[in-house]
Scaffold this motif. Structure first.
Motif, short mmCIF file in Angstrom:
data_model
loop_
_atom_site.label_atom_id
_atom_site.label_comp_id
_atom_site.label_asym_id
_atom_site.label_seq_id
_atom_site.Cartn_x
_atom_site.Cartn_y
_atom_site.Cartn_z
N THR A 131 0.83 -1.20 0.00
CA THR A 131 0.00 0.00 0.00
C THR A 131 0.87 1.25 0.00
OG1 THR A 131 -1.70 -1.17 1.26
CG2 THR A 131 -1.82 1.23 1.23
N ILE A 132 0.57 2.17 -0.91
CA ILE A 132 1.26 3.46 -0.93
C ILE A 132 0.57 4.40 0.06
CG2 ILE A 132 1.85 5.49 -2.31
CD1 ILE A 132 2.05 3.70 -4.74
N ILE A 133 1.37 5.01 0.93
CA ILE A 133 0.82 5.93 1.93
C ILE A 133 1.08 7.37 1.48
CG2 ILE A 133 0.94 6.65 4.35
CD1 ILE A 133 2.08 3.90 4.99
N PRO A 134 0.04 8.14 1.27
CA PRO A 134 0.25 9.55 0.89
C PRO A 134 0.81 10.34 2.07
CG PRO A 134 -2.09 9.11 1.23
CD PRO A 134 -1.38 7.79 1.34
N ASN A 135 1.49 11.42 1.77
CA ASN A 135 2.03 12.27 2.83
C ASN A 135 0.96 13.21 3.37
OD1 ASN A 135 1.80 14.41 1.01
ND2 ASN A 135 3.94 14.27 0.37
N LYS A 136 1.33 14.11 4.25
CA LYS A 136 0.37 15.01 4.89
C LYS A 136 -0.35 15.92 3.89
CE LYS A 136 3.78 18.64 5.97
NZ LYS A 136 3.15 19.68 5.15
N ASP A 137 0.27 16.12 2.70
CA ASP A 137 -0.34 16.93 1.65
C ASP A 137 -1.10 16.09 0.64
OD1 ASP A 137 0.82 19.31 2.71
OD2 ASP A 137 2.73 18.70 1.81
N LYS A 138 -1.31 14.79 0.98
CA LYS A 138 -2.04 13.85 0.14
C LYS A 138 -1.35 13.60 -1.20
CE LYS A 138 -6.47 14.91 2.34
NZ LYS A 138 -7.88 15.32 2.15
N GLN A 139 -0.02 13.69 -1.19
CA GLN A 139 0.77 13.42 -2.38
C GLN A 139 1.51 12.09 -2.22
OE1 GLN A 139 0.75 15.53 -5.13
NE2 GLN A 139 -0.86 16.55 -3.93
#
Length: 292
Positions: free
Chosen positions: A60-68
Motif C-alpha cells: 500500500t502506498i501511503i500519501p504524505n500530509k499533503d495527500k501526495q
C-alpha cells in the motif's frame, strides 16, 4: 530522516534501518518502507489505480500530509509503503503465483529499448575504451548476444502475446516486499521474470538448467512466448546492469569478472535451453547454439 518521516507522515520511530537507498522501520507490528522514486508519477498513479481497482495484491502506498504520493526529502523523491508480509527471499513458486494476466493497452518495447541501449553503449565504449579495459575487451561479445536476441524479436506477433504483472528486475536476492512493491511492477510478458530470475541464479548461485527444463516442459508457452523466452535468455541484462554500475562509480570494474569468467559456461547453458526449445517448437536455426 526520522524527523522528516514524523513531519510528512506523522509516524514516530526510533528503530530506523537503511538498506541501499531505502529506509525500513516498524510501528505496532506494521512494516513501513521508504523508497526513492525516480519514475513517472502519472504512470505510477495509473498503475496503482489499476492494481487496486482490480484487487491485485501489492504493498500500500501511503500519501504524505499533503495527500501526495511523492515526498521530496533532502532533494530525493521518496514514496512510503506499508506491508504486513515477511521479507523472506522469493523462489520460483512465488514468481509463478504472482504471474497475473492483465487487460491493458501497453505494448512490448523490448526491440526499441534494446536497440537504443546498444547504440548508446557502443558510443559510450568509444569514450571509455582506455578507462575501462575489461569492459572494452568484453563489450562486443555481449553486443553480439544482443544482436542475436533482437533478430529473434522480429519473429514475434505481439498481438498474440498477453501481458502479465512483471518486474523491472528479479533475482535470487529479491524479497517478497520487492515482489509486491508497486514501484517495481511493470506490464510485460510472463516469461520476463522467469528468464531474469534464472539468469541471476546462474551467475550468483548455481546452474538452474534442470529448473529451466522443468518450466519449459510444464508450461504451455505459445510459439511467440517461447521466442521471447529465448531472446530474454540471450539478452545479457546481467552484463549491462553491472556495466551501468561500473560506469556510474557504484562498483569497481573488476566486479565484471563474475560475468565474463562464465562466458563458456553460460554458452553451454544457452545451448541446453535452445536444444530443448528446438525439440518442442519450430524455432529458427541458430548455428552457434547447436550442441557439438
Amino acid at each position: 530522516m526520522k524527523n522528516a518521516i514524523n513531519y510528512y507522515y506523522n509516524l514516530v520511530t526510533n528503530d530506523l534501518h537503511k538498506r541501499d537507498d531505502s529506509y525500513y522501520f516498524s510501528i505496532n507490528n506494521t512494516n513501513y518502507l521508504l523508497y526513492p522514486f525516480y519514475g513517472n508519477t502519472n504512470y505510477l498513479n495509473t498503475l496503482y489505480r489499476f492494481l487496486t481497482s482490480n484487487r491485485i495484491f501489492c504493498l500500500t502506498i501511503i500519501p504524505n500530509k499533503d495527500k501526495q504520493m511523492v515526498t521530496v526529502i533532502n532533494n530525493i523523491p521518496y514514496i512510503m509503503l506499508n506491508s504486513n508480509i515477511n521479507n523472506n527471499k522469493i523462489n520460483i513458486n512465488d514468481i509463478l503465483k504472482y504471474t497475473i494476466i492483465i487487460d491493458c493497452k501497453e505494448k512490448l518495447e523490448w526491440k526499441r529499448k534494446w536497440c537504443l541501449k546498444l547504440d548508446y553503449y557502443e558510443y559510450q565504449m568509444e569514450q571509455y575504451e582506455k578507462k575501462y579495459p575489461l569492459l572494452s575487451e568484453s563489450f562486443f561479445y555481449y553486443d553480439g548476444l544482443t544482436e542475436t536476441a533482437i533478430s529473434l524479436l522480429n519473429l514475434v506477433n505481439y498481438k498474440n502475446v498477453p501481458l502479465f504483472i512483471s518486474h523491472n528486475r528479479i533475482g535470487k536476492n529479491t524479497t517478497l516486499n520487492d515482489l509486491y512493491n508497486p514501484l517495481n511492477i511493470i506490464m510485460d510478458t510472463k516469461v520476463r521474470d522467469i528468464a531474469e530470475y534464472y539468469k541471476n541464479i546462474f551467475f550468483y548461485e548455481g546452474n538452474p538448467i534442470n529448473e529451466v527444463h522443468n518450466f519449459i516442459r510444464s508450461y504451455n508457452l505459445s510459439y511467440d512466448e517461447v521466442i521471447l523466452l529465448l531472446a530474454r535468455f540471450l539478452y545479457p541484462s546481467y552484463y549491462f546492469d553491472m556495466y551501468d554500475e561500473i560506469i556510474n562509480g557504484k562498483v569497481q570494474e573488476d566486479k565484471i569478472k563474475v560475468i565474463i569468467n562464465k562466458v563458456d559456461e553460460y554458452e553451454t547453458f544457452l545451448k541446453n535451453i535452445y536444444g530443448l526449445i528446438k525439440s518442442k517448437y519450430n524455432v529458427p536455426e541458430i548455428e552457434w547454439l547447436k550442441k557439438t
